[in-house]
Write a protein that holds these residues in place. Structure first.
Motif: not given
Length: 289
Positions: A2-6, A16-24, A34-45
């Motif tokens: 989505l956009d940077r605000g999400d 250790e850190f992670a940057v993530a976004d969710l889309k319902v 049942p409801v799912k989301v897509e998780r977009f993730r970038y992990r430092s390690n």
């Protein structure tokens, strides 16, 4: 994505850190679906510079989740090892995005969600952060504050003297509990606030406070901004409201553009606000914080 605000940032330890976004992902407003989301993730390690995509089922209490097809993220923040995505019309999604097998927990806000799509046919989605905010104090206490207008509106135009009730809640029980929910801390009505001696002594206009924000140091103190909306020079204040005493502690003039008008003494000069403000005044309650 989505956009940077999400997008949110979650840390674990010093490195250790992670940057993530969710889309319902949902195609029905049926609460039993049942409801799912897509998780977009970038992990430092992660050993890779690629973003990972994973579908996760939302864990929610029976009877909750109405309106998720119209989910819009208003704010992202971290809390007790979770990233939290909040829709001020509906609730909060909690997720430990660093976990390899994450759970996604949904907790409704203690306010009734709108029926169906909240978007106005001509003006789009109202700005709920004008009257609502979720704040985290000391990293371990989450509070929700809501300014409920007597006319039931969220962010549309209101007139001087419009009645309201300001209420605060705290999130209680561990996040992994099935009984997680909100406990009301206190409430103050406009009539009680406006007729208190502290409010009358400052000769403030009878305006509804906007952009409420819980003090990071005093959980019973709310900051809020009443502002005139007529054309020409507009006066704007920051109120410090004591919810325990149900009284105004202090008020100071606020000036977005750092320019003053008036011919009187400094104490009689008021700030000129030259633009229509629809975003939070306080950086800590910004949707992008």
């Amino acid at each position: 994505m989505l956009d940077r605000g999400d997008i949110g940032l979650q840390r674990r330890g010093e490195e250790e850190f992670a940057v993530a976004d969710l889309k319902v992902l949902i195609h029905s407003d049926n609460d039993s679906v049942p409801v799912k989301v897509e998780r977009f993730r970038y992990r430092s390690n992660a050993g890779s510079r690629r973003w990972e995509v994973k579908r996760i089922l939302i864990r929610r209490r029976e009877g909750t989740g109405h309106g998720l097809p119209w989910w819009t993220t208003d704010k992202v923040f971290s809390f007790e090892g979770y990233l939290c995505w909040i829709d001020y019309f509906r609730g909060i999604l909690f997720c430990d995005v660093i976990d390899e097998y994450p759970e996604l927990r949904y907790v409704e806000l203690p306010v009734a969600p709108p029926e169906g799509n909240s978007d106005h046919p001509n003006f789009g989605r109202p700005d709920p952060f004008v009257t609502r905010s979720v704040c985290v104090m000391d990293g371990s206490t989450m509070r929700f504050v809501n300014v409920a207008r007597a006319d039931g509106e969220i962010a549309s135009k209101r007139n001087p003297g419009s009645r309201f009730t300001m209420t605060t809640w705290s999130l209680v029980t561990p996040l992994n509990s099935e009984r997680i929910g909100w406990a009301m801390d206190g409430a103050v009505e406009s009539a009680r606030l406006w007729t208190h001696d502290s409010y009358a002594e400052l000769r403030l206009p009878l305006l509804m406070p906007e952009f409420p924000f819980v003090s990071l140091r005093e959980p019973d103190v709310i900051y809020a901004v009443p502002r005139e909306r007529h054309c020409g020079d507009r006066k704007t204040w920051v109120l410090v409201i004591d919810m325990r005493r149900k009284a105004l502690r202090s008020a100071v003039p606020y000036n977005e553009v750092e320019d003053f008008c008036g011919d009187g003494d400094e104490d009689e000069r008021w700030p000129r606000v030259t633009s229509t403000i629809t975003n939070p005044f306080f950086p800590a309650c910004s949707p992008c914080s």
